[in-house]
Design an enzyme around this catalytic site. Structure first.
Site, PDB file in Angstrom:
ATOM      1  N   LYS A 139       4.417   0.001  -6.595  1.00  0.00           N
ATOM      2  CA  LYS A 139       4.821   1.386  -6.879  1.00  0.00           C
ATOM      3  C   LYS A 139       4.022   1.883  -8.074  1.00  0.00           C
ATOM      4  CE  LYS A 139       8.836   2.697  -8.975  1.00  0.00           C
ATOM      5  NZ  LYS A 139       8.658   3.777  -9.962  1.00  0.00           N
TER       6      LYS A 139
ATOM      7  N   ASP B 254       5.033   7.239  -6.511  1.00  0.00           N
ATOM      8  CA  ASP B 254       6.328   7.791  -6.944  1.00  0.00           C
ATOM      9  C   ASP B 254       6.093   8.983  -7.875  1.00  0.00           C
ATOM     10  OD1 ASP B 254       8.982   8.075  -7.754  1.00  0.00           O
ATOM     11  OD2 ASP B 254       8.947   6.303  -9.052  1.00  0.00           O
TER      12      ASP B 254
ATOM     13  N   LYS C  15       7.531  12.180  -7.174  1.00  0.00           N
ATOM     14  CA  LYS C  15       8.741  13.044  -7.123  1.00  0.00           C
ATOM     15  C   LYS C  15       8.410  14.540  -7.155  1.00  0.00           C
ATOM     16  CE  LYS C  15      11.732   9.674  -9.505  1.00  0.00           C
ATOM     17  NZ  LYS C  15      10.762   8.713 -10.062  1.00  0.00           N
TER      18      LYS C  15
END
Ligand code: C5P
Length: 232
Positions: free
Chosen positions: A32, A59, A61
């Protein structure tokens, strides 16, 4: 994709990241990459980790107007990441636009999962700051259902919520769960934790594990222990 352990590479630079990844001479972990590393090193870090044979959960978002998110997702899709994410709070329309942006001409696309409410948001901050007055677990389930309605593949959630998300959204809807610790390990700043074996029992599809692996004296052994306990 089957069950897997995703290693959170929460490092500040490419140098630190590669010093860590170089230790893995056998199986290449699914990694990640978060905002810190991506903003520090740019898309080249993603390309380089892919070249080294790792799968990547990027990641970042995303949360913006649908058109902006659609175009940004098209860029991430070209980086050939395996999973990316956005905030379900951006609305169903934003999530649908994200999926359109991610889908390549040949119909393939990375998996797309949603963050429901961040675990740093509690009932009080949700009511006072966001003026959302429903119970937080109902809000989390509603956002998960919105993600499913938009056609997303799953959500990021606590391992403690994974069972309920599957009940509400179906067994095939992915649950990607951080907050994992070994039974004999340090909890650090995580409050509600589960062991890899418990996360498996409750039906998590992917666990995201950072410090129990990155800060271990022997990260490769810690990763392999995680795999043994979670994947079997
Ligand atoms: O080091 P640790 O195992 O606590 O790392 C967990 C990873 O999962 C970190 O990258 C953290 O930002 C992320 N995460 C989390 N809790 C959430 C969402 C993401 O710990 N609710």
């Amino acid at each position: 994709m089957g069950k897997d352990v995703i290693v959170a590479c929460d490092f500040a630079s490419a140098e630190q990241t590669f010093a860590f990844l170089d230790k893995f001479t056998g199986r290449k972990p699914f990694v990640k990459i978060g905002m810190e590393l991506f903003y520090a090193e740019g898309p080249e870090i993603v390309r380089e980790i892919k070249r080294r044979g790792h799968k990547i959960f990027l990641d970042l978002k995303l949360h913006d107007i649908p058109n902006t998110v659609k175009k940004a997702m098209a860029v991430l899709s070209r980086l050939d990441v395996d999973i990316c994410n956005l905030h379900a709070g951006g609305t169903v329309a934003m999530m649908q636009a994200a999926l359109e942006g991610l889908t390549r001409e040949d119909g393939t696309r990375p998996l797309l999962i949603a963050v429901t409410q961040l675990t740093s948001t509690d009932q009080t901050s949700m009511e006072n700051d966001l003026m959302i007055h429903a119970p937080i677990d109902e809000v989390v389930m509603h956002y998960a259902q919105n993600a499913k309605k938009a056609g997303l593949d799953g959500v990021v959630c606590s391992p403690l919520e994974a069972g309920k998300v599957h009940e509400n959204c179906g067994a095939a809807f992915l649950t990607v769960t951080p907050g994992v610790r070994f039974a004999d390990g340090d909890k650090g700043d995580q409050k509600r934790v589960m062991t890899p074996a418990d996360a498996k029992a409750i039906g998590s599809d992917y666990i995201v594990v950072g410090r129990p692996i990155t800060a271990a004296a022997d990260p490769v052994a810690a990763y392999e222990r995680c795999l043994r306990e979670f994947v079997g």
